[in-house]
Scaffold this motif. Sequence first.
Motif, PDB file in Angstrom:
ATOM      1  N   ARG A 123       0.876  -1.014   0.038  1.00 36.33           N
ATOM      2  CA  ARG A 123      -0.141  -0.073   0.034  1.00 36.33           C
ATOM      3  C   ARG A 123       0.969   1.182  -0.019  1.00 36.33           C
ATOM      4  N   ILE A 124       1.055   1.799  -1.039  1.00 37.94           N
ATOM      5  CA  ILE A 124       1.931   2.950  -1.254  1.00 37.94           C
ATOM      6  C   ILE A 124       0.941   4.319  -0.586  1.00 37.94           C
ATOM      7  N   ASN A 125      -0.055   4.621  -0.690  1.00 35.84           N
ATOM      8  CA  ASN A 125      -0.775   5.575  -0.259  1.00 35.84           C
ATOM      9  C   ASN A 125      -2.407   5.322  -0.636  1.00 35.84           C
ATOM     10  N   GLU A 126      -3.254   6.235   0.036  1.00 32.09           N
ATOM     11  CA  GLU A 126      -4.582   6.347  -0.084  1.00 32.09           C
ATOM     12  C   GLU A 126      -5.304   5.749  -1.388  1.00 32.09           C
ATOM     13  N   ASP A 127      -4.677   6.260  -2.731  1.00 27.76           N
ATOM     14  CA  ASP A 127      -4.837   5.775  -3.818  1.00 27.76           C
ATOM     15  C   ASP A 127      -3.956   4.906  -4.670  1.00 27.76           C
ATOM     16  N   TRP A 128      -2.875   4.555  -4.326  1.00 25.75           N
ATOM     17  CA  TRP A 128      -2.068   3.535  -5.104  1.00 25.75           C
ATOM     18  C   TRP A 128      -1.555   2.474  -4.344  1.00 25.75           C
ATOM     19  N   SER A 129      -1.646   1.353  -4.892  1.00 25.56           N
ATOM     20  CA  SER A 129      -0.927  -0.126  -4.304  1.00 25.56           C
ATOM     21  C   SER A 129      -0.179  -0.726  -5.414  1.00 25.56           C
ATOM     22  N   ALA A 130       0.683  -1.527  -5.202  1.00 27.96           N
ATOM     23  CA  ALA A 130       1.679  -2.376  -6.023  1.00 27.96           C
ATOM     24  C   ALA A 130       1.535  -3.637  -5.613  1.00 27.96           C
ATOM     25  N   GLY A 131       1.631  -4.737  -6.286  1.00 27.94           N
ATOM     26  CA  GLY A 131       1.803  -6.205  -6.204  1.00 27.94           C
ATOM     27  C   GLY A 131       2.625  -7.015  -7.099  1.00 27.94           C
ATOM     28  N   LEU A 132       2.948  -8.078  -6.352  1.00 30.82           N
ATOM     29  CA  LEU A 132       3.701  -9.249  -7.110  1.00 30.82           C
ATOM     30  C   LEU A 132       3.183 -10.461  -6.693  1.00 30.82           C
ATOM     31  N   GLY A 133       2.801 -11.277  -7.690  1.00 31.85           N
ATOM     32  CA  GLY A 133       2.359 -12.499  -7.597  1.00 31.85           C
ATOM     33  C   GLY A 133       3.309 -13.582  -8.152  1.00 31.85           C
ATOM     34  N   VAL A 134       3.471 -14.674  -7.546  1.00 37.65           N
ATOM     35  CA  VAL A 134       4.382 -15.775  -8.004  1.00 37.65           C
ATOM     36  C   VAL A 134       3.544 -17.121  -7.959  1.00 37.65           C
ATOM     37  N   THR A 135       2.885 -17.575  -9.175  1.00 36.30           N
ATOM     38  CA  THR A 135       2.107 -18.880  -9.217  1.00 36.30           C
ATOM     39  C   THR A 135       2.420 -19.673 -10.154  1.00 36.30           C
ATOM     40  N   ALA A 136       1.687 -21.075 -10.042  1.00 38.11           N
ATOM     41  CA  ALA A 136       2.036 -21.874 -11.290  1.00 38.11           C
ATOM     42  C   ALA A 136       0.767 -22.227 -11.836  1.00 38.11           C
ATOM     43  N   PRO A 137       0.084 -21.371 -12.605  1.00 37.70           N
ATOM     44  CA  PRO A 137      -0.972 -21.482 -13.416  1.00 37.70           C
ATOM     45  C   PRO A 137      -1.132 -22.655 -14.443  1.00 37.70           C
ATOM     46  N   PHE A 138      -0.213 -23.210 -15.028  1.00 31.87           N
ATOM     47  CA  PHE A 138      -0.317 -24.360 -15.882  1.00 31.87           C
ATOM     48  C   PHE A 138       0.781 -25.400 -15.573  1.00 31.87           C
ATOM     49  N   GLY A 139       0.355 -26.870 -15.740  1.00 33.61           N
ATOM     50  CA  GLY A 139       1.121 -27.697 -15.588  1.00 33.61           C
ATOM     51  C   GLY A 139       0.840 -28.940 -15.064  1.00 33.61           C
ATOM     52  N   LEU A 140       1.431 -29.663 -14.535  1.00 36.03           N
ATOM     53  CA  LEU A 140       1.388 -30.987 -13.690  1.00 36.03           C
ATOM     54  C   LEU A 140       2.186 -32.298 -14.804  1.00 36.03           C
ATOM     55  N   GLU A 141       2.243 -33.335 -14.171  1.00 34.99           N
ATOM     56  CA  GLU A 141       2.981 -34.705 -14.672  1.00 34.99           C
ATOM     57  C   GLU A 141       1.879 -35.702 -14.864  1.00 34.99           C
ATOM     58  N   THR A 142       2.229 -36.548 -15.800  1.00 38.68           N
ATOM     59  CA  THR A 142       1.633 -37.863 -16.055  1.00 38.68           C
ATOM     60  C   THR A 142       2.667 -39.059 -16.500  1.00 38.68           C
ATOM     61  N   ARG A 143       2.522 -40.145 -16.103  1.00 38.72           N
ATOM     62  CA  ARG A 143       3.320 -41.263 -16.680  1.00 38.72           C
ATOM     63  C   ARG A 143       2.431 -42.459 -16.847  1.00 38.72           C
ATOM     64  N   TRP A 144       2.682 -42.968 -18.067  1.00 44.87           N
ATOM     65  CA  TRP A 144       1.928 -44.237 -18.435  1.00 44.87           C
ATOM     66  C   TRP A 144       2.948 -45.267 -18.619  1.00 44.87           C
TER      67      TRP A 144
END
Length: 439
Positions: free
Chosen positions: A108-129
């Motif tokens: 929260r920078i001030n009453e009007d402005w905020s800044a953010g940073l996210g780190v996520t894994a929105p795609f993927g996973l693993e499968t083996r046959w």
Amino acid sequence: MRRANFELPTLAAAVLGLCASSNAVAGGFAVPELSTAGIGTTNALVANPDERGAIVYNPAAMAFHDQSSINTGLLLLAPDSHVDIPGGGGDATNADWFVAPMIQAAIRINEDWSAGLGVTAPFGLETRWAPNTFPALTGRAALPSPPFAPGSSVPLSPQPTQSKLEIVNFTPTATYRVTPELALSAGADIYWAKAAQLDSTITELEGEGTGWGFNLSAMYVKDRFSAGINFHSAPTVSLDGTFSVLDPNLVLLGAAPPSQTAELDVDLPWRLQVGVRYEIIQDQLAVELDWTRNGWSEFQEIKVVGDRTGTTLIEDQNQWDDSNAFRLGLTYNLVEQTQLRLGYSFDETPQGDEFFSARVPDNDRHLFGLGVAHKLNDRIQLELGYMYVMLEDRDFRSTRPYDPVNAPGDINGTTALNGDYSSEVHLIGLELSTSFDAF
């Protein structure tokens, strides 16, 4: 044997595995679980102005928080897949647990402005046959002798074995509070494909790469009612990889290209979330309804270009459809320090029968979530969430014959994959958040 019998189809079967995983938690190969609060509410958070874990779903929510915050946690997934095929079939050999990061900072920078940073894994996973899962793909072709030794043979079909994709998304955002009720946000999506791997009984393909896009969001809050919208553009992730042929006889026959580096562009879907939330009992019980639209129609083709020759090694069509998800989330403040969460979602699959893939035996799915958040003190909060994902059984029956002689790599949507597929996923989220005054 003709070169075309192996080269393009083999690469097609290999490359498909780079972009998909049979145990993704939303339709296609998306993983929309971005925070522990999202796990408990089955991702129904785009209109929530209160929870710290909602910021990663709608950065405009930062404008309605009085303090800065940092959330750090882990998402753990345990997938399980099974297929029943006459003469074959069995369980997929999944990784015991798949771990993804969940990190979100809101300043929260001030009453009007905020800044953010996210780190996520929105795609993927693993499968083996296992190599003998699909009997129609386990045949071998005899080689002439001479020049080969009597009884020599090569694999006739590239059965999928291992598919792996891990994409991390870094999301810097800026939020502006236009009025006391309305906030707008904009930011970048920076995608890093840290691991992209595909194995078949014939080939191996692995690589990594980057891509980028943008995101826009807004939130409106008035008394007990709030509404939110969040949009992520469709990015293209450019992968640099290495293609290898496991049986050198295929290369000697001219039935497959030699090992070489290659380039691949993966088109990921755009994502749109819209939600409304209402506090049934003020400051205690709230319900949220969300609708999500995933633009899987962007995932139309896969094109691999060899670095050695500069020519197109494969151009494969997918023809996926855009899909919907419908989400319901409840939050209940049991006491001032403790909140309970509950959620249900229904996610549609974007994959039709025509291009059905054993690497992505996708289907409509039901998500059930529950969670709890407890404030250890005025600044620190501990959160725990659990989700069970049940894919509807997919009884795939194709009428298009599989041709192992003339088109050994043309597997998707053919009778070679006929079977009864079932999958489920267990997810656990653990997160620690802290709030503070930045300025």
